[in-house]
Enzyme design. Sequence first.
Site, PDB file in Angstrom:
ATOM      1  N   ARG A 112      10.475  56.641 -45.449  1.00  0.00           N
ATOM      2  CA  ARG A 112      10.457  55.986 -44.135  1.00  0.00           C
ATOM      3  C   ARG A 112      10.452  54.461 -44.299  1.00  0.00           C
ATOM      4  O   ARG A 112      11.127  53.744 -43.565  1.00  0.00           O
ATOM      5  CB  ARG A 112       9.209  56.426 -43.357  1.00  0.00           C
ATOM      6  CG  ARG A 112       9.287  55.968 -41.920  1.00  0.00           C
ATOM      7  CD  ARG A 112       7.965  56.050 -41.214  1.00  0.00           C
ATOM      8  NE  ARG A 112       7.362  57.368 -41.294  1.00  0.00           N
ATOM      9  CZ  ARG A 112       6.107  57.624 -40.919  1.00  0.00           C
ATOM     10  NH1 ARG A 112       5.356  56.666 -40.444  1.00  0.00           N
ATOM     11  NH2 ARG A 112       5.612  58.829 -41.023  1.00  0.00           N
ATOM     12  N   ARG A 119      11.842  59.043 -34.372  1.00  0.00           N
ATOM     13  CA  ARG A 119      11.170  58.857 -35.660  1.00  0.00           C
ATOM     14  C   ARG A 119       9.954  57.954 -35.491  1.00  0.00           C
ATOM     15  O   ARG A 119      10.001  57.049 -34.648  1.00  0.00           O
ATOM     16  CB  ARG A 119      12.114  58.114 -36.610  1.00  0.00           C
ATOM     17  CG  ARG A 119      12.684  58.922 -37.667  1.00  0.00           C
ATOM     18  CD  ARG A 119      13.852  58.209 -38.303  1.00  0.00           C
ATOM     19  NE  ARG A 119      14.914  59.161 -38.343  1.00  0.00           N
ATOM     20  CZ  ARG A 119      14.947  60.174 -39.178  1.00  0.00           C
ATOM     21  NH1 ARG A 119      14.018  60.305 -40.105  1.00  0.00           N
ATOM     22  NH2 ARG A 119      15.920  61.052 -39.131  1.00  0.00           N
ATOM     23  N   ASN A 160      19.214  55.575 -21.019  1.00  0.00           N
ATOM     24  CA  ASN A 160      18.427  54.372 -20.736  1.00  0.00           C
ATOM     25  C   ASN A 160      19.178  53.127 -21.192  1.00  0.00           C
ATOM     26  O   ASN A 160      19.159  52.101 -20.512  1.00  0.00           O
ATOM     27  CB  ASN A 160      17.051  54.451 -21.405  1.00  0.00           C
ATOM     28  CG  ASN A 160      16.092  55.303 -20.596  1.00  0.00           C
ATOM     29  OD1 ASN A 160      15.625  54.880 -19.540  1.00  0.00           O
ATOM     30  ND2 ASN A 160      15.833  56.514 -21.067  1.00  0.00           N
ATOM     31  N   LEU A 190       7.855  54.942 -36.508  1.00  0.00           N
ATOM     32  CA  LEU A 190       8.123  53.693 -37.239  1.00  0.00           C
ATOM     33  C   LEU A 190       7.034  53.453 -38.280  1.00  0.00           C
ATOM     34  O   LEU A 190       5.856  53.746 -38.045  1.00  0.00           O
ATOM     35  CB  LEU A 190       8.162  52.515 -36.266  1.00  0.00           C
ATOM     36  CG  LEU A 190       9.385  52.456 -35.344  1.00  0.00           C
ATOM     37  CD1 LEU A 190       9.160  51.408 -34.250  1.00  0.00           C
ATOM     38  CD2 LEU A 190      10.663  52.154 -36.113  1.00  0.00           C
ATOM     39  N   HIS A 206       8.204  56.189 -22.551  1.00  0.00           N
ATOM     40  CA  HIS A 206       7.730  57.559 -22.748  1.00  0.00           C
ATOM     41  C   HIS A 206       7.726  58.258 -21.392  1.00  0.00           C
ATOM     42  O   HIS A 206       7.279  57.677 -20.398  1.00  0.00           O
ATOM     43  CB  HIS A 206       6.326  57.559 -23.358  1.00  0.00           C
ATOM     44  CG  HIS A 206       5.814  58.935 -23.601  1.00  0.00           C
ATOM     45  ND1 HIS A 206       6.291  59.731 -24.628  1.00  0.00           N
ATOM     46  CD2 HIS A 206       4.902  59.690 -22.944  1.00  0.00           C
ATOM     47  CE1 HIS A 206       5.687  60.907 -24.586  1.00  0.00           C
ATOM     48  NE2 HIS A 206       4.840  60.912 -23.562  1.00  0.00           N
ATOM     49  N   GLU A 228      13.007  56.523 -14.942  1.00  0.00           N
ATOM     50  CA  GLU A 228      13.108  55.700 -16.159  1.00  0.00           C
ATOM     51  C   GLU A 228      14.246  54.693 -16.070  1.00  0.00           C
ATOM     52  O   GLU A 228      14.112  53.558 -16.552  1.00  0.00           O
ATOM     53  CB  GLU A 228      13.340  56.593 -17.381  1.00  0.00           C
ATOM     54  CG  GLU A 228      12.145  57.420 -17.764  1.00  0.00           C
ATOM     55  CD  GLU A 228      12.312  58.075 -19.129  1.00  0.00           C
ATOM     56  OE1 GLU A 228      11.330  58.112 -19.862  1.00  0.00           O
ATOM     57  OE2 GLU A 228      13.423  58.545 -19.463  1.00  0.00           O
TER      58      GLU A 228
HETATM   59  C1  GAR Z   1      13.779  59.436 -22.444  1.00  0.00           C
HETATM   60  O1  GAR Z   1      13.402  60.360 -21.444  1.00  0.00           O
HETATM   61  C2  GAR Z   1      12.556  58.847 -23.108  1.00  0.00           C
HETATM   62  O2  GAR Z   1      11.472  58.706 -22.242  1.00  0.00           O
HETATM   63  C3  GAR Z   1      12.265  59.877 -24.167  1.00  0.00           C
HETATM   64  O3  GAR Z   1      13.530  60.255 -24.658  1.00  0.00           O
HETATM   65  C4  GAR Z   1      14.475  60.167 -23.598  1.00  0.00           C
HETATM   66  C5  GAR Z   1      15.680  59.404 -24.098  1.00  0.00           C
HETATM   67  O4  GAR Z   1      16.734  59.472 -23.204  1.00  0.00           O
HETATM   68  N1  GAR Z   1      11.439  59.317 -25.204  1.00  0.00           N
HETATM   69  C6  GAR Z   1      10.402  59.946 -25.737  1.00  0.00           C
HETATM   70  O5  GAR Z   1      10.079  61.075 -25.451  1.00  0.00           O
HETATM   71  C7  GAR Z   1       9.642  59.124 -26.784  1.00  0.00           C
HETATM   72  N2  GAR Z   1       8.304  59.607 -26.943  1.00  0.00           N
HETATM   73  P1  GAR Z   1      18.037  58.616 -23.419  1.00  0.00           P
HETATM   74  O6  GAR Z   1      18.456  58.756 -24.879  1.00  0.00           O
HETATM   75  O7  GAR Z   1      19.042  59.207 -22.493  1.00  0.00           O
HETATM   76  O8  GAR Z   1      17.706  57.179 -23.098  1.00  0.00           O
END
Ligand code: GAR
Length: 211
Positions: free
Chosen positions: A68, A94, A18, A96, A112, A177
Amino acid sequence: MTIKTAKLGVISSGRGENLRYILQAERDGWLPGRVVLVLADQPDAGALRIAGEFSVPHQFLDPGGQTRQEYDRQLVDRLEEADADLVVLTGYMRILSPEFVRHYKNRILNIHPALLPSFRGLDAFSQALEYGAKWTGTTVHVVDEDVDHGPIVYQRPVPVREGDTHDSLKARIQRAEYKAYPRAIKMFIEGNPRIEGRRVVWKRDERRAEG
Ligand code: GAR
């Protein structure tokens, strides 16, 4: 009309794909923002490598041996030094601390891989398959003190197809995404919305309502 720009601080635990699309949108001049710092809680996070490829300052911060709150204080210190005004979470696994969330109140975005409020938490892909959902998707939301919960900025639906596996569904959602996150960040910066309870209120909608 003046287009606002933002300084983005990105925090990641993972691959960083992302981040790659956010940085590409910035490079293309499409995103009214600049990634000023990438932080990761894993030394081998792909996000650190990708930040390096785009010559963006990046740092691994070791969460070991501290609470944390202490760790999040370090995150805040680094983000403040970099003068970040919007925090973008990309696969940050993690939770926050309330102190962090309050420090950047309504200025933290997360993505998400499901249409919230469905399938919060870990492995949203398996959750959607096991539930027999026909549609799932991705949600960009403002982060509040609860996990995968804050006000929704943008959602993009993705179909679940007959015969989908965890990996095929994951790949389809993640492709969505890569379009959704840069678009949501752009909307958020340019739209400068007000957060009212669970609602993200866009100024253009208020103007329209006023006639
Ligand atoms: C993504 O699919 C994001 O939606 C998910 O982790 C992946 C990160 O991908 N996040 C979650 O599940 C948070 N609840 P990336 O490191 O390749 O961007």
